[in-house]
Design a protein around this motif. Structure first.
Motif, short mmCIF file in Angstrom:
data_model
loop_
_atom_site.label_atom_id
_atom_site.label_comp_id
_atom_site.label_asym_id
_atom_site.label_seq_id
_atom_site.Cartn_x
_atom_site.Cartn_y
_atom_site.Cartn_z
N PRO A 402 0.82 -1.21 0.00
CA PRO A 402 0.00 0.00 0.00
C PRO A 402 0.85 1.26 0.00
O PRO A 402 2.06 1.20 0.27
CB PRO A 402 -0.80 -0.11 1.30
N SER A 405 4.25 2.16 1.98
CA SER A 405 4.84 0.97 2.60
C SER A 405 6.30 0.78 2.19
O SER A 405 6.98 -0.10 2.69
CB SER A 405 4.03 -0.27 2.24
N GLY A 406 6.78 1.60 1.27
CA GLY A 406 8.20 1.52 0.92
C GLY A 406 8.45 0.85 -0.42
O GLY A 406 9.54 0.35 -0.67
N ASN A 409 11.07 2.73 -2.37
CA ASN A 409 12.36 2.49 -1.73
C ASN A 409 12.92 1.12 -2.12
O ASN A 409 14.09 0.97 -2.45
CB ASN A 409 12.17 2.57 -0.21
N LYS A 435 1.99 6.45 -11.44
CA LYS A 435 1.38 7.37 -10.46
C LYS A 435 1.95 8.77 -10.66
O LYS A 435 2.98 8.95 -11.31
CB LYS A 435 1.57 6.86 -9.04
N GLU A 517 2.57 0.91 -10.45
CA GLU A 517 1.12 1.15 -10.54
C GLU A 517 0.58 0.71 -11.90
O GLU A 517 -0.17 1.40 -12.57
CB GLU A 517 0.78 2.63 -10.28
N ARG A 598 7.44 -2.28 9.45
CA ARG A 598 7.89 -1.32 8.45
C ARG A 598 9.31 -1.62 7.99
O ARG A 598 10.09 -2.19 8.74
CB ARG A 598 7.90 0.08 9.09
N ASP A 620 17.56 1.99 3.72
CA ASP A 620 16.95 3.23 3.26
C ASP A 620 17.71 3.69 2.01
O ASP A 620 18.88 4.04 2.09
CB ASP A 620 17.04 4.28 4.37
#
Ligand SMILES: Nc1ncnc2c1ncn2[C@@H]1O[C@H](COP(=O)(O)OP(=O)(O)OP(=O)(O)O)[C@@H](O)[C@H]1O
Length: 909
Positions: A402, A405-406, A409, A435, A517, A598, A620
C-alpha cells in the motif's frame, strides 16, 4: 758388640754437658717464645684498641648503606606497583569496554547502547581492587559472564547479592546489541521481586520471571535450546556460538542468562532437577546459555566463577583471588528502569538495517547477466543479504504494497544493486511510473543534474493519463522479443545464455521493465487494456527465455485482482515481493505480509507458497545525495557515445525537435514534404507526420477550441515544411482570422518569410486568396511544374459568413472557392492546413449537412469527442477518444488504420 759399647759409651759429664746444652737451648727457646708471645699480645692489644676506637664509625656506615638500599627497594616497589596498576587499569578498560566497565555515574536513564556494542561481550565491572598502597586510579574489579562463564554469587545478605546480580545484568544488557540477551529469573522466594527493576524489559520479551514450580521447565527449556543450538546452529562446524560469531561476523542466537535465586526456606532440588542443572552448567557456555546462581551449587566441572560477598561492601572473587574487591554501590532504581525501558524500545524497533552501501559491490559492473540477474535488496533474519534473481526461473516479479509501505524504496534498492553489478551491455532498464510524481525522473538527465543511469533506456513519469504510453512500451518490448526470437532461431538457441554463447559479439543485455502502478494500464474496459493484456501475456510467457523480465508493482489490490483473473499471466510472475500489509500479492493463503514491520518485505520466489517466504529488512535508499553520488560514478563510467535515456514526462509538452538538414530539393517534389504535427506517444518519441504529396485530400484540418494547442500544431507543421524546402522554393500564405491566433500566426509568418515568399492575410484578404488559388488549381493547369504552396488558415471558421456570401450572380461564393482549393489543390501542390473550432463548422464550410469530407485527408482533433468525428473516420461511431488537455488525436486516412494520440509540440517562436 760389648767391646763396641765400651768404646763409645758417653761419660756422665758428657751426659750432663749434653743435658746442660739441651737445657740452655730449651731456656733460650722458651725466652724467645715468651718474647714473641709478649710482642703478639702487645700487637693484639693495639689492634683491639684500634678496633674499639673505629667501631661506631663503621656501624654508622653500615646503617647508612642498609637505609639507602631499603629506600631504593621501596621506591622500586612503588614504581613497579604504579606501573603494574596502570597496566592492570589498561587491561581492565580493554576487557570491560564502554558500558561493561563505566562507572554508574556516567550512565543516563534513557541512554542508547553504544554503537560499539558488538558481538564480543566484555567482562563486567563489579567494583574495584583494594590495593596497598592505594593507587591514583583504582583498578576495576571485573567478572566474566557472556560466552565465558557461569556465576555463583554468595554472601550473607541476599539483598546485597541480588543487587549485585541486578547490576551485573544491567551492564551485560547494555554492552551487547539490544535484544540479543534474554534473561529468565527463577525467584520462588520473592516471586520476581528480587530483580524487579529489570521488569521494563518484559514487554520486549527480554526478561521473564518464574515462580515456584518454574525451575524444572526452565532447565528443560535451556537444555533443549543447547541441544538445538548444537545440532542446528553449530552443526559440528563450530565449537561455540562465540566462535561462530567471530568467524562469520553474525550471531544467530541470543545469549540466554538464567538467574536462579534459591529460596532460603524452600526445598532442595529434586534429583532430576539437579541432573538437568548440572547438564546445563556443563554444556551451556558454548551455546551462549549462562547461569547466575545464588544458593544453588553448580557442577564442579563447569566453567563457574565465584563471587563471595563479605561484610562492609567487599567481596572476593575467583578471578581476583587474594586481592579483596570493594563493590560499587548499586545503580539507582530510576537509572535501572530508565535504561531497561530504552533497551526494550530499541529491541522492539529491531537492529539498525543494513546500510544502503552494503547492497553495492566492491567494484562496479563485474557480473555477467548471461544466466540471470542477481542483486541483493536487504538483509534476511539470519543477517545475510537476500538476493532477488531474475532469469529463466523466476522470470518476472510482482511487487505489492500500500501507499507509503516503501515500494519505491524497495525498487531503488533493487535498481542500485543491479545497476552497480551489471554494465549497460549486460542490462537495459525501462522504467515506467503510472502514479503522479517523479520517482524515476532522477535516472534521466534533468535541468539540475545532467547525469543519468547508463543502463536506463527509457523513463516514463506522470503517465497516469497516458495509458497509451504503457502500451507503447509493451509494443516496443514485443518488437524486441520478436528480434531476439528470430536471432535465437537463427542460432538455434533456446535461451538467452545460449544465444549469447553463439553470438558473443551481439548486443543482448537482459531487459528489465519496471511498471509501477501497472493497474492503471489495465484499469478500463477498452482497446488499450485488451491489447496491453495480450502483450503482457506474450511477454511474460516468452520473455523468460529471451531475457526480457517484467516487474509489475501495485499499491492497489484491484491492480493485483486485475491480474488474478488471468491465471495464465499471473502464473508467470513467480517472484513475489510483498511489503507490509500488501494484500493478495503472495497468494490467498499466504498472510506473511500482514505480520512484518515497516521497512521489511516478504520475498517469495515460488509463486507465494508460504514455505518459500523470506523476510528481508530493507535499507533506506531514499537519500538523494547518496543516489546522485552513485549515479555520477556509474555515469562517469558509461561507455563512450552512450545515449541518454528517453524521458517521457506526461506533465510537460515535448519541445519541437531538432530537424535534420533539408533533403535534396527533388525529394519533396517527388514524394511530397512532411509536416510535423506533434509527438507520438511512443517509446522513441517519434513525431507524428503528414506527408503532403499530390494525392487528393492532402490537406489538414485541426479541430477544436483550444487555440493554444491548435496553433501549436499549425506552427509545428509550418516550421517543418519551411525548413524542408530550399530557400524560396515554396510559397506560404498565413491567414490569421481570429485574434486568439495572432501571436502564433505572426510568429509563423516571421519564420517562413525569412526563407520563402510568405504572404499575410486577414479576414479581408481571404476571399481574394481563395479566388486566386481556385483559379490556379482549376482544370487545365500544369500540375507537375507548380511549386508547392502551403496555406495556413488560423480559425478559418471565423470567416464563415463572408465565405457564405454570394459576390454576385454567377460568381462562386467563398465556400465554393474553398472547396475547390481543398479538392483540387493537392494535385497542384497547394495544400491547406486549417483550424476549425468545431466539426460542425468544418462541415458547414464543406457544404452543410451531408457534406463530404473527402478533401480532408488528415485531421488533428483536440477537445472534440470521438462520436463527433465519426464522419471523418472509417469506423462507425468514430474513434474511442476522450479529449484531455495537451493531447490530440491524429488520423491520416492515407496511413492509419486507427487514430493515434499525439502531444502538440512546444514550438519556440
Ligand atoms: N527501508 C526503509 N528505511 C527507511 N525509510 C524507508 C524505508 N522504506 C521506506 N522508507 C521511507 O518511507 C516513506 C515511504 O516510502 P516509499 O515512498 O518508498 O513508499 P511507497 O510505497 O512507494 O509510497 P507511495 O506509493 O505513496 O509513493 C519514504 O519517506 C521512505 O524514505
Amino acid at each position: 758388640m760389648a767391646e763396641q759399647d765400651a768404646a763409645t759409651a758417653p761419660t756422665s759429664r758428657g751426659i750432663v754437658a749434653a743435658v746442660r746444652r739441651e737445657l740452655a737451648a730449651a731456656r733460650h727457646a722458651a725466652r724467645a717464645s715468651l718474647a714473641a708471645t709478649v710482642a703478639a699480645r702487645t700487637a693484639a692489644l693495639a689492634q683491639l684498641d684500634a678496633v674499639r676506637r673505629s667501631a661506631p664509625v663503621r656501624r654508622d656506615e653500615l646503617l647508612s648503606t642498609r637505609d639507602t638500599a631499603l629506600a631504593e627497594a621501596r621506591a622500586r616497589r612503588e614504581r613497579e606497583t604504579v606501573k603494574l596498576g596502570r597496566g592492570l587499569l589498561t587491561l581492565a578498560e580493554a576487557a570491560a569496554p564502554g558500558t561493561a566497565g563505566s562507572p554508574w555515574a556516567s550512565w543516563r536513564p534513557g541512554m542508547r547502547p553504544e554503537p560499539q556494542a558488538g558481538l564480543t561481550p566484555g567482562l563486567l565491572r563489579i567494583g574495584w581492587l583494594v590495593q596497598e598502597p592505594a593507587p591514583d586510579a583504582p583498578v576495576p574489579a571485573l567478572v566474566p559472564l557472556l560466552d565465558t562463564a557461569h556465576l555463583s554469587v554468595s554472601g550473607d545478605g541476599t539483598a546485597a547479592v541480588d543487587a549485585l546480580i541486578g547490576a551485573m545484568l544491567l551492564r551485560a544488557l547494555a554492552s551487547v546489541p539490544p535484544g540479543s540477551l534474554r534473561i529468565s529469573v527463577y525467584d520462588p522466594g520473592r516471586l520476581g521481586g528480587a530483580l524487579a527493576g529489570l521488569a521494563p524489559l518484559a514487554p520486549a520479551g527480554l526478561i521473564s520471571y518464574l515462580g515456584p514450580g518454574g525451575l524444572a521447565p526452565l532447565l528443560d527449556d535451556l537444555a533443549e535450546q543447547i541441544r538445538r543450538i548444537n545440532e542446528n546452529v553449530l552443526g559440528g562446524v563450530y565449537l561455540s556460538v562465540a566462535e561462530l560469531a567471530a568467524e562469520t561476523g553474525r550471531r544467530p542466537e541470543p545469549w540466554r542468562v538464567a538467574v536462579l535465586l534459591a529460596d532460603p526456606n524452600g526445598t532442595d532440588l529434586s534429583k532430576a532437577e539437579r541432573a538437568q542443572l548440572d547438564r546445563v552448567a556443563r554444556t551451556g557456555v558454548a551455546a551462549g546459555v549462562h547461569l547466575i546462581s545464588r544458593g544453588f551449587g553448580l557442577a564442579p566441572d563447569a566453567d563457574v566463577e565465584t563471587i563471595a560477598l563479605r561484610a562492609g561492601g567487599t567481596a572476593r572473587t575467583s578471578l581476583t583471588g587474594e586481592i579483596p574487591v570493594r563493590l560499587d554501590a548499586p545503580p539507582g532504581a530510576a537509572l535501572v528502569t530508565g535504561v531497561c525501558r530504552a533497551l526494550a524500545e530499541q529491541a522492539t524497533a529491531g537492529p539498525p538495517p543494513v546500510p544502503f552501501a552494503a547492497l553495492l559491490p566492491d567494484e562496479i559492473w563485474q557480473q555477467s547477466s548471461a544466466e540471470a540477474l542477481r542483486a541483493p535488496i536487504g538483509e534476511g533474519t539470519d543477517g545475510r543479504l537476500v538476493e532477488l534473481v531474475l532469469g529463466d526461473d523466476p522470470p518476472h516479479a510482482l511487487i505489492g504494497g500500500p501507499s507509503g509501505s516503501g515500494k519505491t524504496n524497495l525498487i531503488y534498492c533493487w535498481l542500485a544493486a543491479l545497476a552497480t553489478r551489471y554494465s549497460p551491455g549486460e542490462l537495459s532498464l525501462y522504467l515506467l511510473d503510472f502514479k503522479e510524481g517523479v520517482s524515476f525522473a532522477r535516472f534521466a538527465p534533468g535541468t539540475r543534474d545532467p547525469s543519468w543511469l547508463p543502463q536506463v533506456r527509457l523513463v516514463g513519469v506522470n503517465v497516469n493519463s497516458d495509458r497509451e504510453f504503457g502500451l507503447a512500451l509493451l509494443r516496443h518490448l514485443a518488437e524486441e522479443l520478436k528480434r531476439r526470437a528470430a536471432a535465437a532461431k537463427q542460432h538455434e538457441a533456446t535461451k538467452l545464455a545460449e544465444l549469447r554463447a553463439e553470438d558473443p559479439a551481439g548486443d543482448w543485455p537482459r531487459i528489465v521493465a519496471v511498471i509501477d502502478e501497472f493497474q492503471v494500464l489495465l484499469g478500463a474496459r477498452d482497446a488499450v487494456t485488451s491489447e496491453a493484456v495480450d502483450l503482457l501475456e506474450d511477454l511474460a510467457r516468452r520473455g523468460r527465455s529471451q531475457g526480457i523480465h517484467l516487474v509489475l508493482a501495485s499499491q492497489d489490490v484491484s491492480g493485483i485482482e486485475a491480474l488474478w483473473g488471468r491465471s495464465g499471466l499471473v502464473s508467470q510472475f513467480t517472484l513475489r515481493i510483498a511489503l507490509p500489509k500488501a494484500r493478495r500479492i503472495l497468494s490467498d493463503v499466504n498472510l506473511a505480509a500482514e505480520l512484518i514491520p515497516r521497512c521489511h518485505a516478504v520475498v517469495n520466489a515460488d509463486s507465494g507458497v508460504p514455505s518459500a517466504n523470506t523476510i528481508v529488512r530493507l535499507p533506506d535508499a531514499g537519500d538523494r545525495a547518496t543516489w546522485l553520488g552513485l549515479q555520477e560514478q556509474l555515469w562517469a563510467a558509461r561507455p563512450e557515445g552512450a545515449e541518454p535515456p528517453r524521458l517521457f514526462d506526461g506533465d510537460s509538452r515535448p519541445l519541437f525537435p531538432l530537424l535534420p538538414p533539408p533533403p535534396a530539393p527533388e525529394l519533396p517534389a517527388a514524394i511530397g514534404a512532411v509536416a510535423l504535427l506533434g509527438e507520438t506517444i511512443d517509446v522513441t518519441g517519434r513525431p507524428a507526420t503528414l506527408r503532403l504529396n499530390r494525392a487528393p485530400g492532402r490537406n489538414l484540418a485541426v479541430l477544436g477550441t483550444r487555440a493554444d494547442e491548435a496553433c501549436a500544431v499549425l506552427l509545428a507543421a509550418g516550421h517543418a515544411l519551411g525548413s524542408q524546402h530550399t530557400a524560396g522554393s515554396a510559397r506560404f500564405s498565413v491567414l490569421c482570422l481570429d485574434s486568439d491566433a495572432t501571436t502564433a500566426a505572426k510568429s509563423l509568418h516571421a519564420v517562413l518569410d525569412a526563407r520563402h515568399r510568405c504572404d499575410w492575410y486577414d479576414a479581408d484578404g481571404v476571399t481574394g486568396l481563395l479566388a486566386e488559388l481556385a483559379g490556379s488549381t482549376g482544370e487545365g493547369h500544369d500540375d507537375a511544374t507548380a511549386s508547392p504552396h502551403y496555406v495556413f488558415a488560423f480559425a478559418l471558421d471565423a470567416v464563415a459568413a463572408r465565405l457564405a456570401a454570394k459576390p454576385g450572380p454567377g460568381l462562386p461564393s467563398g465556400h465554393e472557392l474553398l472547396r475547390t482549393v481543398l479538392t483540387r489543390g493537392p494535385e497542384r501542390r497547394t495544400h491547406l492546413l486549417g483550424w476549425w473550432r468545431t466539426v460542425a463548422r468544418l462541415r458547414d464550410d464543406l457544404g452543410g449537412p451531408g457534406a463530404r469530407f473527402d478533401a480532408i485527408g488528415a485531421w488533428v482533433a483536440l477537445d472534440v469527442h470521438g462520436p463527433e468525428l465519426s464522419a471523418l473516420y472509417p469506423q462507425p461511431g468514430g474513434p474511442a477518444w476522450y479529449p484531455r488537455l495537451n493531447r490530440a488525436l491524429h488520423f491520416d486516412r492515407a496511413v492509419h488504420q486507427r487514430a493515434q494520440i499525439i502531444i502538440p509540440y512546444e514550438v519556440a517562436p
